[in-house]
Design a protein around this motif. Sequence first.
Motif, mmCIF file in Angstrom:
data_model
loop_
_atom_site.group_PDB
_atom_site.id
_atom_site.type_symbol
_atom_site.label_atom_id
_atom_site.label_comp_id
_atom_site.label_asym_id
_atom_site.label_seq_id
_atom_site.Cartn_x
_atom_site.Cartn_y
_atom_site.Cartn_z
ATOM 1 N N ARG A 642 0.827 -1.210 0.000
ATOM 2 C CA ARG A 642 0.000 0.000 0.000
ATOM 3 C C ARG A 642 0.860 1.258 0.000
ATOM 4 O O ARG A 642 0.514 2.258 -0.636
ATOM 5 C CB ARG A 642 -0.933 -0.013 1.214
ATOM 6 C CG ARG A 642 -2.092 -0.997 1.080
ATOM 7 C CD ARG A 642 -2.790 -1.235 2.400
ATOM 8 N NE ARG A 642 -4.005 -2.031 2.249
ATOM 9 C CZ ARG A 642 -4.023 -3.350 2.104
ATOM 10 N NH1 ARG A 642 -2.874 -4.021 2.088
ATOM 11 N NH2 ARG A 642 -5.167 -4.003 1.970
ATOM 12 N N LEU A 661 -4.446 5.674 0.701
ATOM 13 C CA LEU A 661 -3.675 4.436 0.760
ATOM 14 C C LEU A 661 -2.768 4.399 1.987
ATOM 15 O O LEU A 661 -2.569 3.341 2.592
ATOM 16 C CB LEU A 661 -2.838 4.290 -0.510
ATOM 17 C CG LEU A 661 -3.610 3.812 -1.743
ATOM 18 C CD1 LEU A 661 -2.818 4.056 -3.012
ATOM 19 C CD2 LEU A 661 -3.942 2.319 -1.602
ATOM 20 N N GLU A 664 -4.779 3.287 4.885
ATOM 21 C CA GLU A 664 -4.924 1.826 4.875
ATOM 22 C C GLU A 664 -3.634 1.159 5.350
ATOM 23 O O GLU A 664 -3.663 0.185 6.114
ATOM 24 C CB GLU A 664 -5.253 1.333 3.466
ATOM 25 C CG GLU A 664 -6.652 1.687 2.984
ATOM 26 C CD GLU A 664 -6.922 1.110 1.601
ATOM 27 O OE1 GLU A 664 -6.195 0.164 1.199
ATOM 28 O OE2 GLU A 664 -7.827 1.601 0.913
#
Length: 892
Positions: A642, A661, A664
């Motif tokens: 990620r 991202l 995450e």
Amino acid sequence: MVHTPGVSDDRQANPLVETKLHIPSPRRNLVTRPRLQVRLAGAADAKLILVSAPAGFGKTTLVTSWLSTVAGDGAAVAWVSLDERDNDPALFWPYVLAALESAVPGLGANARALLDTAGAPADAVLATLVNELHGVNRDVFVVLDDFHVIDHHDVQEGLTYLLDHLPERAHLVLTSRADPPLPLPRLRVRGELLEIRAADLRFTNDEAAAYLNGAMGLALTAADIATLEARTEGWIAALQLAALSMQGREDVADFIAGFAGDDRFIVDYLAGEVLQRQPESVRRFLLQTSVLDRLQGSLCDAVTGTTGGKAALDALNRENLFVIPLDDRREWYRYHHLFADVLRARLLDEDPHAPAELHRRAADWFAGHGDPSSAIRHALAAGDVDRAADVAEMGLPELRRSREDATMRAWVQLIPEDVVRLRPVLAIGFVGALMSTGALDRVDDYLRGAEQWLALTPTARDAAGMIVVDDAQLRTLPGAIEMYRAALALMAGDIVCTVDHARRVLTVAADDDDMGRAAAYALLGLAAWSEGDLDSAFADYTDSIARMRRAGHIADILGCSIAMADIRVAQGRLRDAQRLYEQGLQLAADYQAGPLRGTADMYVGLAEILRERDDREAAAEQLQRAQELELFGTRQYPYRSRAVRAGLQLAAGDTAGCLELLEEAEQVYDTDFSPAVRPIGARRARAYVLQGDVNAARAWVRERNLSTDDELRYVTEFEHITLAIVRINDAPGERDLQQVGAMLDRLLASAEAGGRGSSVIEILAVQALAFDARGDTPRALDALRRALTLAEPEGYVQVFDSLGPRLSALREALVTGSARPHPKQQQGLVDPLSERELDVMRLLRSDLSGPDIARELMVSLNTMRTHTKNIYTKLGVNNRREAVRRAEELGL
């Protein structure tokens, strides 16, 4: 189970029982039930299909019959037959994801990779699964059979989340003896719940007639059928038992009139009738094998002490005697739950001592057939705790190799502590599992206990009752104890103690204890790396890999390769890091036992190098390859993949996508003991700066309590460079810039002394920004020139581009002004060649082909062709030969 720090996580998922994923075949002579099929035809509009009724109402039979039609229409069916052992998120979700993978190859792979990450939030795993389900263009039915055995709060909460977010074409099917604690009222109001209950499942008079006179071949009168239907209230299990009892009877009417009572009484009575009518050999077989939750021919032979188990199972299946096939090969079966309960009760009534001996035989069979978990369960059911402990001890080495964490934790819970304390090998084997759960008090207790046993003489050990079944593992205990003490010290951040204990491993471990020594070298490498001693760290990891190769333990080498490549990147040696990744991929390709854990990380590492070189297309290709192998990523893979994607988004100007991202990545952040030298928070702060949100970046500085006066350490180097970037972009005054400049000077000196080339390049680039902010353009250009000179041989690009437009302007000044790095070479060109185009131009003079040039520069062939086209345009030529001649004329 805590595994060797810095060594690849080669664990596979818990060994799943494949038969639990088998969709039961529809029974022969099935009674068609169109009224229920019509009800189930509306399942495509429901998120949850709930079939709820007590035992014996045909829930599973109905669902399998219906799903055979659904599958024929193109839907995918994922099936899990649940039992009490699945009442644990660590086992429940792997079965669900394995079932999905079986139904739709590749489905659930991302979620599974995330699930294998220690500490990954359940929401993140399920959100990933939901995203994958969105990508499936057909209906997917996830069936959880016998869901009543699941009462774990976390599982129920996870299913609630899943139901709230399921895409339109995904459906959950539950069969259960009781309503699950899910938001049924809400789903009912929304029209997202389809319910089939006991009242629906009861046989009508016509269905009872079709079953008794049709499927079972009886010739009952309408009155007999009506009486049976009334007495059983359409309860299918009771009707089946009654039908079996009536086969061959002449006094059918008397038999029908002879039973009455509640459900339990009817089952006991009718099951007794069925048993009584069987030949003694069959009756004995049924009772003795009732201790098994799965039945197989040779297993039944071992338990009963006879032969012909497979033939007996096949015969029971043909005669519909309550056995259910668990696979298409008709190798594994189970008894109907109700029937099994009755059999076990009868067995206990007839011989209270029989179950223990039968469980012992089952334990022996499973131990001899590579299923230690089942062997332990049966041994404990037999009351033979010592046998269970013996099996666990002998099974430990394989569990360590395959990293079956949940299995290890289950064993720790099953075997009493007082038994473990007498077994130092077993105790040390359990230490890793306890460390993974945070039970550090028991860890220290077991370590001390093992040390005390080892301090005794052999005679004293025997007198005190010490038990060892694996003598080979006993010899490794001194090294293992020191290794775990080193790991504990590392977890506590005590580098000095980590090194001390790791060195003791090398002192006390036998020379042929290659894996113990490999772990020690890896720990020493981690300690050196954390302190910024990169050369020593690299050497230690090299020694660790050598020991692994000597032991033939290839599966863990990639984990060390990742660490070594990270070190080379930190040293500014991108080409060497690239070679390490490529060698890792070659090792994985040559490995005969299947894909290696860490293969996906190799591709992510290559993608990061390509991203830095601004070859975004090739980087994306590497990430795609990594995604295809996500199941073979380490614990670091979810966050690292990620983070690289976030970097690509940033390079493309999509700061919002980058931040999403990174969010995450932070949720699944796990460095797996590697030093957290590039934390996600600092990367996010840099993205905030590029986005113009200096307030958010400033908030990160406050959260981390960073100051330009801090004592500098390698592990915070990246954060302090980020602090400088934030302060420079935060409308600084002269005093602020002086403080930042002083800190950058200290950072540069430290990075140069430590041979950390990547940091040196970045610090020089940030120094250029600092000098520029103070209006000192000559020093800004000089710092940038030094950075570019160091960066050029390895192809660094994004380290400069990511610092924003102010640095881009300085780079333009170097190219177009009097201070440009190539004044003579670029004379005569209206549009000078870029650094990357000069790299390509140099190789165009060689004998290398286009693909060879692309490989040398580690870019895709399309990217190389784009550079070549730009060169031709700028030089005013049409082919390679003309380009070389023109470059020579210009002195390039």
